[in-house]
Design a protein around this motif. Structure first.
Motif, short mmCIF file in Angstrom:
data_model
loop_
_atom_site.label_atom_id
_atom_site.label_comp_id
_atom_site.label_asym_id
_atom_site.label_seq_id
_atom_site.Cartn_x
_atom_site.Cartn_y
_atom_site.Cartn_z
N ALA A 47 0.81 -1.22 0.00
CA ALA A 47 0.00 0.00 0.00
C ALA A 47 0.84 1.27 0.00
O ALA A 47 0.30 2.37 -0.17
CB ALA A 47 -0.91 0.01 1.23
N VAL A 48 2.14 1.16 0.19
CA VAL A 48 3.00 2.33 0.35
C VAL A 48 2.87 3.33 -0.80
O VAL A 48 2.76 4.55 -0.55
CB VAL A 48 4.46 1.89 0.55
CG1 VAL A 48 5.42 3.05 0.33
CG2 VAL A 48 4.64 1.32 1.96
N PRO A 49 2.88 2.92 -2.07
CA PRO A 49 2.79 3.92 -3.14
C PRO A 49 1.53 4.79 -3.06
O PRO A 49 1.59 6.00 -3.29
CB PRO A 49 2.79 3.06 -4.42
CG PRO A 49 3.50 1.81 -4.03
CD PRO A 49 3.08 1.56 -2.62
N THR A 50 0.40 4.18 -2.70
CA THR A 50 -0.84 4.95 -2.61
C THR A 50 -0.80 5.91 -1.44
O THR A 50 -1.24 7.06 -1.54
CB THR A 50 -2.03 4.00 -2.47
OG1 THR A 50 -2.17 3.26 -3.68
CG2 THR A 50 -3.31 4.77 -2.22
N VAL A 51 -0.29 5.46 -0.31
CA VAL A 51 -0.20 6.35 0.87
C VAL A 51 0.69 7.54 0.56
O VAL A 51 0.36 8.69 0.89
CB VAL A 51 0.33 5.55 2.08
CG1 VAL A 51 0.55 6.49 3.26
CG2 VAL A 51 -0.64 4.44 2.46
N ARG A 52 1.80 7.30 -0.08
CA ARG A 52 2.71 8.40 -0.41
C ARG A 52 2.07 9.36 -1.40
O ARG A 52 2.21 10.59 -1.27
CB ARG A 52 4.01 7.83 -0.98
CG ARG A 52 4.88 7.17 0.10
CD ARG A 52 6.13 6.53 -0.47
NE ARG A 52 7.01 6.09 0.62
CZ ARG A 52 8.06 5.29 0.45
NH1 ARG A 52 8.36 4.85 -0.78
NH2 ARG A 52 8.79 4.94 1.49
N ALA A 53 1.34 8.84 -2.38
CA ALA A 53 0.68 9.71 -3.34
C ALA A 53 -0.38 10.56 -2.65
O ALA A 53 -0.53 11.76 -2.95
CB ALA A 53 0.06 8.88 -4.46
N ALA A 54 -1.13 9.96 -1.73
CA ALA A 54 -2.17 10.71 -1.02
C ALA A 54 -1.56 11.80 -0.15
O ALA A 54 -2.12 12.91 -0.06
CB ALA A 54 -3.00 9.76 -0.17
N LEU A 55 -0.42 11.53 0.48
CA LEU A 55 0.24 12.54 1.30
C LEU A 55 0.77 13.69 0.45
O LEU A 55 0.61 14.87 0.80
CB LEU A 55 1.39 11.90 2.09
CG LEU A 55 1.00 11.01 3.26
CD1 LEU A 55 2.21 10.21 3.74
CD2 LEU A 55 0.44 11.84 4.41
N SER A 56 1.39 13.37 -0.65
CA SER A 56 2.00 14.41 -1.48
C SER A 56 0.95 15.29 -2.15
O SER A 56 1.24 16.44 -2.49
CB SER A 56 2.92 13.78 -2.53
OG SER A 56 2.17 12.97 -3.43
N ARG A 57 -0.28 14.77 -2.29
CA ARG A 57 -1.33 15.54 -2.96
C ARG A 57 -2.47 15.87 -2.00
O ARG A 57 -3.59 16.12 -2.43
CB ARG A 57 -1.85 14.74 -4.16
CG ARG A 57 -0.77 14.38 -5.16
CD ARG A 57 -1.26 13.52 -6.29
NE ARG A 57 -2.21 14.20 -7.13
CZ ARG A 57 -2.73 13.69 -8.26
NH1 ARG A 57 -2.37 12.47 -8.64
NH2 ARG A 57 -3.60 14.37 -8.98
N ALA A 58 -2.17 15.87 -0.72
CA ALA A 58 -3.22 16.06 0.29
C ALA A 58 -4.04 17.33 0.10
O ALA A 58 -5.28 17.29 0.17
CB ALA A 58 -2.61 16.00 1.68
N PRO A 59 -3.44 18.51 -0.11
CA PRO A 59 -4.27 19.71 -0.28
C PRO A 59 -5.23 19.59 -1.46
O PRO A 59 -6.40 19.97 -1.36
CB PRO A 59 -3.23 20.82 -0.51
CG PRO A 59 -1.99 20.32 0.15
CD PRO A 59 -2.00 18.83 -0.10
N GLU A 60 -4.74 19.06 -2.56
CA GLU A 60 -5.59 18.87 -3.74
C GLU A 60 -6.73 17.90 -3.46
O GLU A 60 -7.89 18.14 -3.84
CB GLU A 60 -4.73 18.35 -4.89
CG GLU A 60 -5.52 17.94 -6.13
CD GLU A 60 -4.70 17.12 -7.11
OE1 GLU A 60 -5.30 16.54 -8.04
OE2 GLU A 60 -3.46 17.04 -6.93
#
Length: 528
Positions: free
Chosen positions: A237-250
């Motif tokens: 699940a790591v890739p999805t968690v990282r993507a969600a964190l990096s794009r959190a404001p959006e």
């Protein structure tokens, strides 16, 4: 065995979103990627899944740890095989009966897709990460008179379980003895009690025990289990968690806009979202710790974390309710997700995360739902006569319906004649008064309401007296209410499947499966 249908719009507490989802999908289609009622949707969703050979191999290795060797796992290892996924919070004695209905719906759809040329396997996602222990530490069963019995897992340290993922909570002593007593009058009660005792030994975690019981109840359906707390699953699940964190404001902005769209459309937003809402929790020290976001920083219990710090700890983060399905479908090649009304409402919000992070979304499919009747209860329904909506106003209304069938026909006719003749006489008098003095006519109209009330009150007294005189009918009403609408809940939402299996036998599972029809979204009434 008989099976009839009731539309969800006739059931209590059906949300407008769910009613439109199952009966007017065009009204909510902008909130979902595919229509569950279009056969082409599944092929389209499958074509969007790009599961690399390396990811599939890693997934199969991770699932083999929990599931062992199985035909379903061998099929999942093959390129192009997709997953039909469902899941439930892990809890006491399998939780509500609809847990099993979800699993069987997933099996039915997976087999149907495979027959249509889309190879699929059913998968059950064990919701072990949730940390609301109060939601899962109780179970409801019933006795021979269909009176509800609540069972609770009392032997635990409240301070120790607070904030802990429920799947990892070990119960020192499960209430299996109380369960055995509640089932002792049923033909298969001993067999079911022994099965539950084997799955829920004292000291076992809720996640392990729940999974063990579901496997025992569905041994031949090829259902694969996924525990998201396992390290090998978390790594996927790591890739999805990282993507969600990096794009959190959006993503937060998109969720706020989606919530506005839902509310403007007359629907509801299942999950409340604010600017500071975090899509993840921190798993640390055996706890699931809530985070709040402000810009690129997160806070928890006075501690601060940068986005970059959390990205480095992605394997130690747990998704919230809106990110969870996206994480799940990053790990699995999910073609369809089977959910209840609340879960389908989550997905209406999560769609904005799916489109931005995963680039695809599975078909959202409503689970099958059942109210189960034994032969005696079905005959009582005909005797009185009753239908499912008669139970929803409450026990007093039901007793009056039953009592109405006990009143001597001559007295019922006389009561009806009295109301009819009284209405007619008052109507004629009111008309005459209107020509004489309109104020007197208005007063008479008000008096008519009082007379109608008094006649209705007398009618209710007659019914109560009839019921008092017939103790058997009173017991019948109590039995039916306890079976069909216990504590003002649909049967499937309160009772575990365990007492039904204790009463009817383990082959009840197969009979329920046979009555799942993917082309019918209605609630089903099944007489065993």
């Amino acid at each position: 065995m008989e099976c009839t249908c009731v539309r969800h719009t006739e059931l209590p507490n059906t949300s407008k979103l769910f009613a439109d989802f199952v009966y007017h999908f065009d009204r909510v289609s902008s909130f979902y990627a595919h229509s569950p009622f279009s056969p082409a949707a599944y092929a389209s969703a499958a074509s969007q899944i790009h599961c690399s050979d390396d990811h599939r191999a890693a997934l199969v290795r991770a699932l083999r740890i929990q599931n062992g060797d199985s035909e379903s796992l061998d099929r999942l290892a093959q390129p192009g095989t997709v997953a039909v996924v469902t899941g439930q919070q892990v809890g006491l004695f399998s939780g509500p009966a609809y847990t099993i209905y979800k699993a069987l719906t997933a099996v039915k759809l997976a087999r149907d897709l495979t027959a249509r040329g889309v190879p699929a396997v059913p998968v059950f996602w064990l919701a072990t990460e949730d940390h609301d222990f109060a939601e899962v530490n109780q179970c409801w069963t019933f006795d021979a008179a269909h009176q509800p019995i609540e069972l609770n897992a009392h032997d635990y340290d409240a301070a120790a379980v607070a904030g802990r993922p429920v799947g990892e909570v070990a119960i020192e002593r499960y209430p299996t003895e109380a369960l055995r007593r509640s089932l002792e009058s049923f033909p298969f009660g001993g067999e079911l009690a022994a099965m539950v005792e084997q799955a829920y030994p004292d000291g076992a975690t809720l996640g392990a025990a729940f999974g063990a019981l579901v496997k025992q109840l569905l041994p031949s359906y090829g259902l694969l289990h996924v525990d998201p707390m396992l390290p090998t699953i978390r790594e996927l699940a790591v890739p999805t968690v990282r993507a969600a964190l990096s794009r959190a404001p959006e993503l937060t902005a998109a969720l706020l806009e989606r919530n506005r769209q839902l509310i403007d459309g007359g629907y509801h937003a299942q999950v409340h979202v604010e600017d500071h809402t975090s899509l993840v929790f921190l798993l640390e020290g055996g706890r699931r710790i809530a985070l709040k976001r402000k810009g690129d920083e997160y806070t928890a219990n006075g501690r601060r974390f940068s986005t970059e710090e959390l990205i480095e700890r992605a394997a130690s983060l747990s998704p919230n309710a809106l990110l969870r399905p996206v994480e799940q479908d990053t790990i699995l090649p999910t073609v369809a997700y089977i959910g209840g009304p609340a879960e389908l409402a989550y997905l209406a919000q999560s769609e904005v995360i799916y489109s931005r992070v995963l680039g695809r979304m599975p078909v959202a499919v409503p689970r099958s739902g059942f109210t189960l009747f034994d032969q005696r209860s079905a005959k009582l329904m005909q005797r009185y006569p009753l239908c499912l909506p008669d139970f929803f106003p409450g026990d007093e209304h039901l007793r009056e319906r039953v009592a109405a069938e006990l009143i001597p026909p001559a007295l019922s006719r006389l009561m009806d004649d009295t109301k009819t003749s009284t209405d007619g006489a008052i109507e004629r008098l009111t008309t005459a008064l209107a020509g004489f003095d309109p104020t007197l006519a208005a007063a008479m109209d008000n008096n008519r309401k009082k007379i109608d009330y008094q006649l209705g009150k007398m009618e209710r007294k007659i019914r109560r007296e009839a019921l008092r005189r017939d103790e058997r009918a009173s017991r019948d009403a109590s039995s039916l209410s306890g079976l069909i609408y216990p504590h003002k809940h649909l049967q499937e939402r309160l009772y575990s499947i365990v007492p039904f299996l204790a009463k009817h036998g383990l082959d009840l599972v197969d009979r329920v499966y046979e009555n799942i029809h993917l082309d019918c979204p209605d609630h089903r009434l099944l007489t065993i």
